[in-house]
Structures are given as C-alpha cells and as structure tokens.
Motif scaffolding. Structure first.
Motif, PDB file in Angstrom:
ATOM      1  N   ILE A   6       0.845  -1.208   0.000  1.00 31.28           N
ATOM      2  CA  ILE A   6       0.000   0.000   0.000  1.00 31.28           C
ATOM      3  C   ILE A   6       0.875   1.250   0.000  1.00 31.28           C
ATOM      4  N   SER A   7       1.902   1.236   0.843  1.00 33.62           N
ATOM      5  CA  SER A   7       2.751   2.433   0.945  1.00 33.62           C
ATOM      6  C   SER A   7       3.433   2.745  -0.381  1.00 33.62           C
ATOM      7  N   VAL A   8       3.739   1.707  -1.166  1.00 36.98           N
ATOM      8  CA  VAL A   8       4.429   1.930  -2.437  1.00 36.98           C
ATOM      9  C   VAL A   8       3.531   2.669  -3.419  1.00 36.98           C
ATOM     10  N   TRP A   9       2.296   2.162  -3.647  1.00 38.21           N
ATOM     11  CA  TRP A   9       1.468   2.828  -4.653  1.00 38.21           C
ATOM     12  C   TRP A   9       0.893   4.153  -4.146  1.00 38.21           C
ATOM     13  N   VAL A  10       0.684   4.267  -2.826  1.00 40.04           N
ATOM     14  CA  VAL A  10       0.269   5.565  -2.280  1.00 40.04           C
ATOM     15  C   VAL A  10       1.396   6.576  -2.442  1.00 40.04           C
ATOM     16  N   GLY A  11       2.614   6.143  -2.131  1.00 43.82           N
ATOM     17  CA  GLY A  11       3.762   7.021  -2.297  1.00 43.82           C
ATOM     18  C   GLY A  11       3.958   7.455  -3.737  1.00 43.82           C
ATOM     19  N   ASN A  12       3.662   6.561  -4.667  1.00 43.71           N
ATOM     20  CA  ASN A  12       3.803   6.915  -6.081  1.00 43.71           C
ATOM     21  C   ASN A  12       2.873   8.059  -6.469  1.00 43.71           C
ATOM     22  N   ALA A  13       1.701   8.120  -5.856  1.00 44.48           N
ATOM     23  CA  ALA A  13       0.802   9.247  -6.109  1.00 44.48           C
ATOM     24  C   ALA A  13       1.449  10.554  -5.650  1.00 44.48           C
ATOM     25  N   GLY A  14       2.133  10.519  -4.488  1.00 40.75           N
ATOM     26  CA  GLY A  14       2.814  11.711  -3.997  1.00 40.75           C
ATOM     27  C   GLY A  14       4.007  12.098  -4.843  1.00 40.75           C
ATOM     28  N   ILE A  15       4.795  11.105  -5.267  1.00 41.72           N
ATOM     29  CA  ILE A  15       5.971  11.394  -6.094  1.00 41.72           C
ATOM     30  C   ILE A  15       5.553  11.967  -7.441  1.00 41.72           C
ATOM     31  N   ALA A  16       4.497  11.391  -8.027  1.00 42.88           N
ATOM     32  CA  ALA A  16       4.009  11.897  -9.318  1.00 42.88           C
ATOM     33  C   ALA A  16       3.522  13.339  -9.180  1.00 42.88           C
ATOM     34  N   THR A  17       2.932  13.659  -8.033  1.00 43.81           N
ATOM     35  CA  THR A  17       2.475  15.033  -7.786  1.00 43.81           C
ATOM     36  C   THR A  17       3.657  15.986  -7.675  1.00 43.81           C
ATOM     37  N   ALA A  18       4.727  15.550  -6.983  1.00 40.02           N
ATOM     38  CA  ALA A  18       5.932  16.378  -6.882  1.00 40.02           C
ATOM     39  C   ALA A  18       6.559  16.596  -8.255  1.00 40.02           C
ATOM     40  N   PHE A  19       6.550  15.552  -9.070  1.00 38.28           N
ATOM     41  CA  PHE A  19       7.056  15.666 -10.441  1.00 38.28           C
ATOM     42  C   PHE A  19       6.268  16.728 -11.205  1.00 38.28           C
ATOM     43  N   LEU A  30      -0.112  24.649 -15.433  1.00 33.08           N
ATOM     44  CA  LEU A  30      -0.263  23.604 -14.420  1.00 33.08           C
ATOM     45  C   LEU A  30      -0.480  24.202 -13.038  1.00 33.08           C
ATOM     46  N   ASN A  31       0.138  25.364 -12.786  1.00 31.79           N
ATOM     47  CA  ASN A  31       0.063  25.975 -11.459  1.00 31.79           C
ATOM     48  C   ASN A  31      -1.338  26.455 -11.117  1.00 31.79           C
ATOM     49  N   GLY A  32      -2.097  26.845 -12.111  1.00 30.97           N
ATOM     50  CA  GLY A  32      -3.433  27.376 -11.844  1.00 30.97           C
ATOM     51  C   GLY A  32      -4.547  26.378 -12.050  1.00 30.97           C
ATOM     52  N   SER A  33      -4.221  25.164 -12.431  1.00 35.08           N
ATOM     53  CA  SER A  33      -5.254  24.178 -12.717  1.00 35.08           C
ATOM     54  C   SER A  33      -4.923  22.834 -12.065  1.00 35.08           C
ATOM     55  N   PRO A  34      -5.590  22.504 -10.948  1.00 35.63           N
ATOM     56  CA  PRO A  34      -5.386  21.189 -10.333  1.00 35.63           C
ATOM     57  C   PRO A  34      -5.682  20.039 -11.297  1.00 35.63           C
ATOM     58  N   LEU A  35      -6.614  20.258 -12.233  1.00 38.91           N
ATOM     59  CA  LEU A  35      -6.958  19.204 -13.181  1.00 38.91           C
ATOM     60  C   LEU A  35      -5.780  18.913 -14.113  1.00 38.91           C
ATOM     61  N   TYR A  36      -5.131  19.964 -14.610  1.00 38.79           N
ATOM     62  CA  TYR A  36      -3.969  19.777 -15.471  1.00 38.79           C
ATOM     63  C   TYR A  36      -2.822  19.111 -14.706  1.00 38.79           C
ATOM     64  N   ALA A 245      -2.922   3.996  -7.594  1.00 46.03           N
ATOM     65  CA  ALA A 245      -2.263   5.301  -7.441  1.00 46.03           C
ATOM     66  C   ALA A 245      -3.015   6.373  -8.227  1.00 46.03           C
ATOM     67  N   SER A 246      -3.503   6.010  -9.403  1.00 48.31           N
ATOM     68  CA  SER A 246      -4.254   6.956 -10.235  1.00 48.31           C
ATOM     69  C   SER A 246      -5.558   7.367  -9.567  1.00 48.31           C
ATOM     70  N   VAL A 247      -6.222   6.404  -8.930  1.00 46.90           N
ATOM     71  CA  VAL A 247      -7.464   6.710  -8.207  1.00 46.90           C
ATOM     72  C   VAL A 247      -7.183   7.692  -7.078  1.00 46.90           C
ATOM     73  N   LEU A 248      -6.067   7.493  -6.368  1.00 46.08           N
ATOM     74  CA  LEU A 248      -5.718   8.395  -5.266  1.00 46.08           C
ATOM     75  C   LEU A 248      -5.464   9.812  -5.771  1.00 46.08           C
ATOM     76  N   VAL A 249      -4.754   9.938  -6.890  1.00 47.12           N
ATOM     77  CA  VAL A 249      -4.498  11.259  -7.471  1.00 47.12           C
ATOM     78  C   VAL A 249      -5.814  11.910  -7.904  1.00 47.12           C
ATOM     79  N   ALA A 250      -6.648  11.137  -8.603  1.00 43.96           N
ATOM     80  CA  ALA A 250      -7.899  11.686  -9.124  1.00 43.96           C
ATOM     81  C   ALA A 250      -8.857  12.080  -8.008  1.00 43.96           C
ATOM     82  N   ALA A 251      -8.857  11.332  -6.908  1.00 43.88           N
ATOM     83  CA  ALA A 251      -9.802  11.590  -5.816  1.00 43.88           C
ATOM     84  C   ALA A 251      -9.375  12.770  -4.949  1.00 43.88           C
ATOM     85  N   ASN A 252      -8.079  13.153  -5.012  1.00 44.54           N
ATOM     86  CA  ASN A 252      -7.580  14.185  -4.101  1.00 44.54           C
ATOM     87  C   ASN A 252      -6.940  15.377  -4.800  1.00 44.54           C
TER      88      ASN A 252
END
Length: 337
Positions: A6-19, A30-36, A245-252
């Motif tokens: 769980i920690s691996v794919w949850v962490g991947n959502a965070g790393i992808a967000t940092a990227f 990208l800075n003005g649009s959470p969707l982008y 991980a994609s679901v976590l990004v999309a949901a938050n």
C-alpha cells in the motif's frame, strides 16, 4: 507485506504530484489548474508503468541515468549554494506556533518519507549479482550518501528562502537556485528536479511490481501477482498498483499540489510504518529464539537497536496525524479478506 505494498502505490501518487509541481515553471498553466496537474501526474505514472512492463533491464537503465542527473543540482545547492544562505533564516528553530515537542513530532513522519525504501535493495535480490555482498553495501552507502545530500541541500534551501515563503513554494529547489544564480540556473535546477521526480517514480513503479512477487509465491497474495509476462515482468502487479495510485491522485487533486503531496506522503509513511513496527518486534523475537546466530556480545546491542526502531516508528505514527492514520487503518483493514 500488505502495508508495505500500500505504501508503495500511495507514495507513487505523492511522487508523481511532486514531479508535476516541478513542471510548473516550464508550464505555468499547471500551477493554476489542479486538473492539469493531476493529468501530468497520471501521465508520468502510466508512462513509467509501460516502461517497466517492457522490461526490468530497460527500467534499471533509466534509473541509473536519472540518479546521476538528479544528484548534480542537489550537490550544487548543497555546496556552492551554502555560501549564499542567510543565517537569519535559520535562527528560528520552531516557526509552527506549536510546542517544540509537537513540532518535532509532526516533522518526524515527513522526514522519514525521505528515507523510505532504504530496505528496497533486498526486494529484487534474485536479479542482483552476488546479493549477499552487493545488497548490504548498496543499502549502507546509499543511505549515508542520501542523508548527507539531503542535509546539505535542505539546509541551503532553508537558508536562502525565508520559512514564511518556503511553506507556500511548490518547487523550492528551483526557487532557491533562481534567487542565488538567476533564472537560467533556476531552470536548470528545475530540469534536474523534474529528472529526479521522474527517476524516483520509475524506481518505485518497479518496486510496486516486484514487491508483491514474494508474498504471492508464498500464497499470501493473490496468485495473479506472481505471474510474469514473456519479458519476465509482473504485469498484473504493475497495472493494478498504478490504477490504485491513479485513483488516489484523481480523488484528491482538488487539495492542490502541496496538499495532495503532503497527504500522500503521510499516508504512505503510516502504512509502511506498520511494516517497520512488525519487523522490529519480529527481530527481537528472532534474537531471543536463536541468540547464538548473533553471537552473545551482540545480542543486547541488536535488541536495543530493534527496540529503538520500534519506539521511533511509534513516534512517527503519532506525528503523521489522525487523518493519515485513519485512512491507513482503513486500507490495512481492507486486506483482511
């Protein structure tokens, strides 16, 4: 195993967000649009999932190249950048408004995030030459080098940017380099940070497929996780983990860059701490059952180290906060069936 996966794919959502955050200086939309931003994060996840499905060797080559490239800007800030720091920015130890103990506890989990994976060299052991010697050396040297680079570069960033401004910066290394050396240097460091995020994400995408292999072969995970493609890659584990991980990004994604990153970091840390807590207890039990294996002079020392690890893990769980702990418990309970 469940908590670690769980920690691996949850962490991947965070790393992808940092990227995605470090792409904002190059793509201001990208800075003005959470969707982008969410779209950029998802694109990185699935591009690297495809690479890892293609083959382990190809993924390893990308990992080696990005590791070398990402170290350069960190070392630049951690050495030359130290000359430009303003000591006044470092004089206030606690700017949180909480007590010192509360502030330290809150940062414990976030700090631990930077070192998650120090044990991950053991997971692809069967793919490593001379693993009995190579893995311990890689683990110890890698952890020491990482700690040194983190301490130097983070100190430089905190000394260059005042804490009040740093808290709201989505790309702190780019901002620090820009203030010291100008826009061109800031963009170069930003490119390095993008490469770093891409490389780290690649390594953890590899992990999300490789890690469930062992428990699946032992009958503790569904058998599908142990099936390999014609190219020797665990396609099922890679695809399912990236979907989650994609679901976590999309949901938050509405939390914004910093909010989503912090949430994913804390949730990933809490779930991996379940593994660390169990491992610490298991180590103590193992030593007591077979003390001769450790040698009598080393038994007490080994038990003391395991007990300290257990205490630190408990402290980090408290520091993660109730929201992350609550969601972590939910995800852990989902593994009961």
């Amino acid at each position: 195993a469940w908590g670690y996966w769980i920690s691996v794919w949850v962490g991947n959502a965070g790393i992808a967000t940092a990227f995605a955050a470090y792409l904002t200086p190059f793509f201001p939309a990208l800075n003005g649009s959470p969707l982008y931003t969410a779209g950029a994060a998802l694109g990185a996840i699935w591009l690297l999932t495809a690479l890892n499905i293609w083959g382990l060797r190809e993924a390893a080559l990308v990992q080696l190249a990005t590791t070398v490239l990402k170290i350069l800007p960190l070392l630049a800030l951690g050495t030359v950048g130290l000359l430009a720091l303003d000591s006044a920015n470092l004089r206030t130890f606690n700017v949180s408004g909480q007590s010192t103990i509360s502030a330290l506890t809150a940062t414990a989990a976030l700090t631990l995030w930077g070192f998650l994976g120090l044990e991950s060299a053991t997971i692809p052991a069967e793919e490593v030459e001379n693993p009995e010697r190579t893995i311990p050396i890689a683990t110890i040297l890698g952890t020491v080098a990482t700690a040194g680079i983190y301490l130097l570069s983070a100190t430089a960033v905190m000394g260059i940017i005042p804490a009040s401004e740093l808290a709201g910066t989505a790309a702190p290394y780019t901002e620090a380099a820009t203030r010291v050396w100008g826009n061109v240097a800031g963009r170069l460091v930003g490119i390095g940070a993008v490469v770093a995020g891409f490389g780290v994400l690649n390594g953890w995408v590899l992990m999300q497929g490789q890690m469930p292999l062992a428990p699946a072969r032992d009958g503790l995970f569904p058998r599908a996780f142990s099936r390999l493609s014609s190219r020797g890659t665990p396609t099922f584990g890679l695809v399912l983990s990236s979907c989650l991980a994609s679901v976590l990004v999309a949901a938050n994604y509405t939390r914004g860059l910093i909010g989503l990153f912090n949430f994913a970091v804390l949730l990933a840390t809490v779930t991996v701490l379940a593994s660390y807590l169990c491992t610490s207890i298991a180590q103590i039990i193992y030593i007591r059952r077979d003390p001769a294996r450790f040698g009598s002079p080393s038994v007490r020392k080994a038990i003391a180290v395991a007990a300290l690890a257990f205490a630190y893990s408990c402290w980090a769980v408290v520091g993660a906060g109730w929201e992350a702990v609550g969601w972590g418990v939910v995800l852990m309970v989902l593994g009961l069936p």
